[in-house]
Design a protein around this motif. Structure first.
Motif: not given
Length: 261
Positions: A38-53
């Motif tokens: 999931g490392e590109n969920a925020a483009g550069n990195g991942v936010l906690p809410r995206q990890a939850d998603d």
């Protein structure tokens, strides 16, 4: 056991595709355990809410890579979750953990380790080969099946890791380059392997980025921050059929299209 691994999720579009397809892919393939990068969920990195998603979409474990600290909000999240893995061979004082032992089907204990390569990765992590040795030795007798992701730029480094862990890990797969390779195989001593499982994100893109932005960069034009491309997406990965004694029977590429409405 059937292990499903899903390639680098790119942007909110990739998360949407994961929500739209992952549970059906799990059902159709009979997957027992799912690992998602999931490392590109925020483009550069991942936010906690995206990890939850990503967990809500059906992941059992999330792996990360060279963009692990691209969003600083993830730091306390990493320390609070044993099912989110940053590369194990980063500096030992880094937040989070690089491996874990998880409950698999029928009581199987799964050791999952997340490694990062060193070739052309622009910084100096520890040696991933020696790190893998250390993790396996320290956990000897505590797991039934070992699994390894190698997040690396060089195909040679990924291939070498696949053979290095042959017979010691049931599955080794590569991430980071976002292009699914056609070299899935079972190595001579029983380890399932594929050089790169691809990405989950926009199909008409360059590694998830808008085509025109990527072309402009390679032309040498001035560019703005990369933006995730639009349009239909794909969920990309691989399925490993693993026996209880830690050998792999087969490796199958997975690629499913998600039509954006």
């Amino acid at each position: 056991m059937k292990l499903l691994v899903i390639g680098d999720v790119v942007g909110e579009a990739g998360i949407d595709a994961l929500h739209g397809l992952l549970r059906r892919i799990k059902r159709d393939t009979g997957a027992d355990f799912v690992i998602v990068n999931g490392e590109n969920a925020a483009g550069n990195g991942v936010l906690p809410r995206q990890a939850d998603d990503i967990f809500a979409a059906g992941a059992d474990v999330i792996t990360l890579g060279n963009h692990v600290f691209g969003k600083q909000q993830i730091v306390p999240y990493l320390d609070s979750r044993s099912d989110v893995l940053r590369p194990a061979n980063l500096a030992p004082q880094s937040p989070g953990r690089g491996w874990g032992i998880y409950d698999g089907p029928q009581g199987m204990r799964l050791l999952v380790m997340n490694l990062i390569g060193r070739c052309d990765m622009k910084y100096g992590p520890d040696n991933p080969f020696l790190c893998a040795d250390r993790i396996l030795k320290e956990n000897e007798g505590m797991y039934d099946v070992a699994l390894a992701e190698i997040h690396a730029n060089a195909t040679s480094e990924k291939l070498a890791m696949g053979y290095y862990l042959d017979g010691r890990a049931a599955a080794v797969w590569g991430t980071h380059t976002h292009v699914q390779t056609a070299d899935e195989r079972v190595n001579p001593k029983g380890t399932g392997y594929i050089t790169d499982i691809g990405m989950t994100g926009p199909i008409v893109s360059v590694l998830g980025v808008r085509v025109e932005q990527s072309i402009a960069m390679f032309r040498g034009d001035l560019t703005e921050y990369f933006k995730t491309a639009e349009g239909d997406c794909a969920v990309s990965g691989a399925l490993f059929d693993i026996t209880r004694n830690g050998k792999c029977n087969s490796v199958t590429r997975v690629w499913e299209r998600w039509n954006v409405r």
